[in-house]
Design an enzyme around this catalytic site. Sequence first.
Site, PDB file in Angstrom:
ATOM      1  N   LYS A  17      -6.813   3.157  -3.512  1.00  0.00           N
ATOM      2  CA  LYS A  17      -7.268   3.163  -2.120  1.00  0.00           C
ATOM      3  C   LYS A  17      -7.477   4.606  -1.700  1.00  0.00           C
ATOM      4  O   LYS A  17      -6.710   5.479  -2.084  1.00  0.00           O
ATOM      5  CB  LYS A  17      -6.196   2.463  -1.281  1.00  0.00           C
ATOM      6  N   ASP A  26       0.860  -1.188   0.000  1.00  0.00           N
ATOM      7  CA  ASP A  26       0.000   0.000   0.000  1.00  0.00           C
ATOM      8  C   ASP A  26       0.895   1.237   0.000  1.00  0.00           C
ATOM      9  O   ASP A  26       1.461   1.593   1.033  1.00  0.00           O
ATOM     10  CB  ASP A  26      -0.909   0.024   1.235  1.00  0.00           C
ATOM     11  N   LYS A  69     -10.176  -0.012  -2.702  1.00  0.00           N
ATOM     12  CA  LYS A  69     -10.105  -0.197  -1.248  1.00  0.00           C
ATOM     13  C   LYS A  69     -10.405   1.115  -0.531  1.00  0.00           C
ATOM     14  O   LYS A  69      -9.539   1.975  -0.429  1.00  0.00           O
ATOM     15  CB  LYS A  69      -8.723  -0.711  -0.840  1.00  0.00           C
TER      16      LYS A  69
END
Lengths: 293, 329
Positions: B229, B166, B265
């Site tokens: 995300k 991430d 996400k």
Amino acid sequence: MSRLEILKTYKIYIGGQFPRTESGRYYQIQDGKGKVIGNICMSSKKDVRNAVSAARKTFGGWAERSAFNRSQILYRIAEMLEGRRDQFINELMIQGSSKANAEKEIDLTIDRTVYYAGWCDKYQQLLSSVNPVSSAHFNFSVVEPTGVVSIIADENSSLIGMISLILPAIAGGNTCVVLASEKLPLCSITFAEVLNTSDLPAGVVNIVTGKRAELIEPMGNHMDVNATVYSGSNADEIKKLKELAVQNVKRVKTYNKKWMNEESQDLYMISDLQEVKTTWHPIENIGGATSSY
Amino acid sequence: MAAFLLSFSYLFLSLILLKKPMNKLKPFSSDFDPLRHESPSVDKVGVEERVARIQTRSIKNESKIQGLKLVLNMIDLTTLEGKDTPGKVKQMCYKAMHLLDAHPGLPATAAVCVYPSMVGIAKAAVKGSDVKIASVSTAFPSGQAPLNVKLDDTRFAVENGADEIDMVISRGKFLSGEYQFVFDEIAAIKEACGKARLKVILETGELVTLDNVRKASDIAIHAGADFIKTSTGKIQPAATMQVTYTMLMAIKDHYDRTGVMIGMKPAGGISTAKAALHYLVMVKETLGDAWLSNEWFRFGASSLANDVLMQIIKMETGVYQSSDYFSID
């Protein structure tokens, strides 16, 4: 030109706000002559859930307030009640009370509020103790609030039967969810307006109105409620509450008192909603061979 | 005075740029390139109305239970605190694999999400299960570090066994209009990831407008993101329905143009079962069923799992639950 009277919408009180019931339902109440006095929210179990969430959220902060500050806030509630004295008298009379009784009820409500305000910073000293033990420990017990309390208010009283249960609960640092009287609900909402202007943190007291038969279950079986307080004498309701309490061993306290009596208030109503925490603190033996502490 | 002159010259420059005919293509053409073309603008009022409607969908009980189990299976159980210890990470990994042992038949979470220093510990803790290890990297959460540090950070996590990375984008550069910089950085990290899937955190709470969110989504997708995300969870507001919807539309447009699926996400601030179900409804109604698995949709959350568990138990027993009876997270 004649003026159109603006009627009050009696809404419920959750987390310091006045929402309508999420169910959208309502019921009507009538005065002695059959005239409709108001549309009252018929709350659902989801409203009870929301109220319990609000009470839980605010519990830690309220329990940790200094005792003196809780006392100040309860006294402030009394001040706000005094300012709305005429409104309460009016509402009690609409709901069938005589003027003399209505005046007595609001006066007693204010006095009782001041009474419990006084207890806020005193009950700990009286309910806590240093205990004699036969080992090298300093052993003491202190009281702590139980947590979130669900309160089934007295069905036959609009104001005094409700506040007589709320005040000892919050004076002792608990937060509560209150089911108001089904047939006499007016004062409960006006009392919520009083609380909302009394520096009482949002969520300490939450008040819902609606059908007892429907709401006793969620008030009694919610796992996040730590104690249930009931006023009245309906054996079926009491039995049901006790059964529902089993799942998380809630404390159930039932009272069947005449709330209009000045004596229907005491320290033990506070201690009924307290948990005792006992601490063993190791120490050297003091005071010779036979002394226990 | 100098500052005044400088800003004046900027103004002048931008006027010239505006006058220059822009080499605009239709936003949906197949050779869309976010570095050369404008991203489609976002109708904020429209997004809000659409999102509000999605939140009113009624879901029947049986579907709700299925939905809640799917939510559990989509969670990246996360701990990203300075105070994280190996013990805390191991405990969380255990929770990811055993959400509620008292209640058989519940899935595990999709992944656990930790700092690079904890990847090795987490990897060992989830050994033998399907739970994946996601690691934040690139000087999370601020991203204020030189590229070589970010690359090292990423390689360290991958070498220790991270299945997913991430990364955060450089929001300062993005807001200054240096899209090429942001693009190149994502592309470089993607290369460093090797086989690990790359999630690109836009940190939408710092991007100010939905138009920026859309632009950042397009850049991330084109630079090689496997997932986009919303947030680090360290900035408020974190994930919102509006922002997620905007990003889902970027994914949809990309899919319509190229046939390539990108994952989504939302992370941070989704703490209730009800909100999570709203997100599932939104994914279904924008991207369709193909995205309704943890391969393409994740929730970055820590406290969501307990609320979903409490809701599942409530639906089965009819009794509202208390967090007292669920593990602390």
